[in-house]
Design a protein around this motif. Structure first.
Motif, PDB file in Angstrom:
ATOM      1  N   MET A  90      -0.273  13.384 -12.987  1.00  0.00           N
ATOM      2  CA  MET A  90      -1.298  12.840 -12.100  1.00  0.00           C
ATOM      3  C   MET A  90      -0.666  12.385 -10.795  1.00  0.00           C
ATOM      4  O   MET A  90       0.423  11.822 -10.775  1.00  0.00           O
ATOM      5  CB  MET A  90      -2.019  11.677 -12.773  1.00  0.00           C
ATOM      6  N   GLY A  91      -1.347  12.663  -9.704  1.00  0.00           N
ATOM      7  CA  GLY A  91      -0.891  12.220  -8.399  1.00  0.00           C
ATOM      8  C   GLY A  91      -1.984  11.474  -7.675  1.00  0.00           C
ATOM      9  O   GLY A  91      -2.942  10.997  -8.292  1.00  0.00           O
ATOM     10  N   LYS A  92      -1.856  11.382  -6.374  1.00  0.00           N
ATOM     11  CA  LYS A  92      -2.867  10.697  -5.570  1.00  0.00           C
ATOM     12  C   LYS A  92      -3.185  11.531  -4.335  1.00  0.00           C
ATOM     13  O   LYS A  92      -2.316  12.216  -3.793  1.00  0.00           O
ATOM     14  CB  LYS A  92      -2.384   9.310  -5.141  1.00  0.00           C
ATOM     15  N   VAL A  93      -4.435  11.450  -3.906  1.00  0.00           N
ATOM     16  CA  VAL A  93      -4.869  12.122  -2.683  1.00  0.00           C
ATOM     17  C   VAL A  93      -5.563  11.122  -1.775  1.00  0.00           C
ATOM     18  O   VAL A  93      -6.139  10.133  -2.242  1.00  0.00           O
ATOM     19  CB  VAL A  93      -5.820  13.304  -2.987  1.00  0.00           C
ATOM     20  N   SER A  94      -5.490  11.383  -0.491  1.00  0.00           N
ATOM     21  CA  SER A  94      -6.214  10.580   0.491  1.00  0.00           C
ATOM     22  C   SER A  94      -7.444  11.370   0.916  1.00  0.00           C
ATOM     23  O   SER A  94      -7.311  12.454   1.496  1.00  0.00           O
ATOM     24  CB  SER A  94      -5.328  10.287   1.705  1.00  0.00           C
ATOM     25  N   VAL A  95      -8.626  10.876   0.592  1.00  0.00           N
ATOM     26  CA  VAL A  95      -9.875  11.536   0.949  1.00  0.00           C
ATOM     27  C   VAL A  95     -10.859  10.511   1.489  1.00  0.00           C
ATOM     28  O   VAL A  95     -10.790   9.325   1.150  1.00  0.00           O
ATOM     29  CB  VAL A  95     -10.508  12.267  -0.260  1.00  0.00           C
ATOM     30  N   ARG A  96     -11.770  10.993   2.315  1.00  0.00           N
ATOM     31  CA  ARG A  96     -12.795  10.105   2.862  1.00  0.00           C
ATOM     32  C   ARG A  96     -14.026  10.171   1.964  1.00  0.00           C
ATOM     33  O   ARG A  96     -14.642  11.222   1.805  1.00  0.00           O
ATOM     34  CB  ARG A  96     -13.147  10.524   4.291  1.00  0.00           C
ATOM     35  N   VAL A  97     -14.355   9.029   1.360  1.00  0.00           N
ATOM     36  CA  VAL A  97     -15.497   8.935   0.464  1.00  0.00           C
ATOM     37  C   VAL A  97     -16.394   7.807   0.923  1.00  0.00           C
ATOM     38  O   VAL A  97     -15.923   6.683   1.156  1.00  0.00           O
ATOM     39  CB  VAL A  97     -15.056   8.674  -0.997  1.00  0.00           C
ATOM     40  N   GLN A  98     -17.663   8.107   1.080  1.00  0.00           N
ATOM     41  CA  GLN A  98     -18.645   7.098   1.497  1.00  0.00           C
ATOM     42  C   GLN A  98     -18.229   6.391   2.776  1.00  0.00           C
ATOM     43  O   GLN A  98     -18.360   5.175   2.913  1.00  0.00           O
ATOM     44  CB  GLN A  98     -18.896   6.096   0.363  1.00  0.00           C
ATOM     45  N   GLY A  99     -17.675   7.168   3.698  1.00  0.00           N
ATOM     46  CA  GLY A  99     -17.371   6.652   5.022  1.00  0.00           C
ATOM     47  C   GLY A  99     -16.031   5.973   5.180  1.00  0.00           C
ATOM     48  O   GLY A  99     -15.692   5.530   6.275  1.00  0.00           O
ATOM     49  N   SER A 100     -15.243   5.857   4.101  1.00  0.00           N
ATOM     50  CA  SER A 100     -13.939   5.208   4.220  1.00  0.00           C
ATOM     51  C   SER A 100     -12.861   6.062   3.563  1.00  0.00           C
ATOM     52  O   SER A 100     -13.117   6.778   2.590  1.00  0.00           O
ATOM     53  CB  SER A 100     -13.970   3.816   3.581  1.00  0.00           C
ATOM     54  N   LEU A 101     -11.653   5.972   4.121  1.00  0.00           N
ATOM     55  CA  LEU A 101     -10.520   6.738   3.599  1.00  0.00           C
ATOM     56  C   LEU A 101      -9.939   6.003   2.403  1.00  0.00           C
ATOM     57  O   LEU A 101      -9.596   4.829   2.488  1.00  0.00           O
ATOM     58  CB  LEU A 101      -9.461   6.910   4.688  1.00  0.00           C
ATOM     59  N   ARG A 102      -9.830   6.720   1.281  1.00  0.00           N
ATOM     60  CA  ARG A 102      -9.356   6.105   0.053  1.00  0.00           C
ATOM     61  C   ARG A 102      -8.240   6.933  -0.565  1.00  0.00           C
ATOM     62  O   ARG A 102      -8.168   8.146  -0.369  1.00  0.00           O
ATOM     63  CB  ARG A 102     -10.497   5.964  -0.966  1.00  0.00           C
ATOM     64  N   GLU A 103      -7.374   6.256  -1.319  1.00  0.00           N
ATOM     65  CA  GLU A 103      -6.326   6.924  -2.082  1.00  0.00           C
ATOM     66  C   GLU A 103      -6.729   6.886  -3.549  1.00  0.00           C
ATOM     67  O   GLU A 103      -6.785   5.816  -4.156  1.00  0.00           O
ATOM     68  CB  GLU A 103      -4.978   6.243  -1.866  1.00  0.00           C
TER      69      GLU A 103
END
Length: 210
Positions: free
Chosen positions: A143-156
């Motif tokens: 498992m890793g982590k990604v930075s994506v924009r969800v519901q208007g905010s950038l999340r890891e």
């Protein structure tokens, strides 16, 4: 002060150097966190720490290591002042440092969980384009982590992939699915290849006939 330091024995110098240097770095990290500086950029150093599995509870990170050496150094200084033996000093300082790492890891883990809970709907991340933050193992092996924009905010967010090759840090990905417990399933973005338009030329003899 330099004369005082020069008169110390090797073990005392060792622990004082670790305590002072790590405390200085710790203060910088705390200041960046409170003044709005992106201390997570410092955590970019974490992304290539092989011992970090990339799961939600991350034990070996840059911040946690700073906390370890800070407490390791100061507890070692305290043990030396108490005239404890060298082996006992090392054991106690190492134990205290590991306890500090565990406390910090737990604290950041629960802070992230609180930030990601509540109104966040992970299904809204489907079809989002993002970037790999912590390396994702091939075929759901790590498992890793990604930075994506969800519901208007950038999340890891935690992520897995069904791809047959690992997705290293910096890879541009697309979220294709979300598991029931909120883990993103991602894959490399694939650019569509535009078909080549063929042009047909007619050859005439000048009279308009072929």
């Amino acid at each position: 002060m330099f004369e005082w330091f020069a008169n110390l024995d090797f073990l005392s110098k060792f622990y004082w150097l670790i305590a002072l240097l790590s405390s200085f770095v710790f203060i910088i990290v705390v200041i960046l966190s409170f003044v709005g500086g992106d201390a997570d950029e410092i955590e970019g150093l974490d992304s290539e720490v092989d011992s970090d599995t990339g799961i939600g509870f991350q034990f070996i990170t840059f911040k946690n290591l700073v906390g370890f050496f800070t407490i390791f150094g100061w507890s070692g200084v305290a043990c030396i002042d108490a005239d404890l033996s060298v082996p006992l000093t090392f054991i106690i300082s190492t134990f205290c440092g590991l306890v500090m790492m565990t406390i910090m890891a737990a604290m950041f883990f629960f802070m992230r969980k609180l930030a990601d809970s509540g109104t966040l709907n992970y299904k809204n991340a489907i079809d989002a384009i993002g970037e790999v933050y912590l390396t994702i193992g091939a075929n759901r092996s790590k498992m890793g982590k990604v930075s994506v924009r969800v519901q208007g905010s950038l999340r890891e967010l935690d992520a897995l992939t069904d791809a047959f090759e690992a997705l290293p840090s910096g890879t541009i990905i697309k979220v294709i699915d979300v598991t029931s417990n909120g883990i993103l399933i991602v894959d490399k973005t694939r650019k569509a290849i535009k078909p080549i338009k063929q042009t047909t030329y007619e050859i005439t003899d000048g009279s308009g006939e072929l």
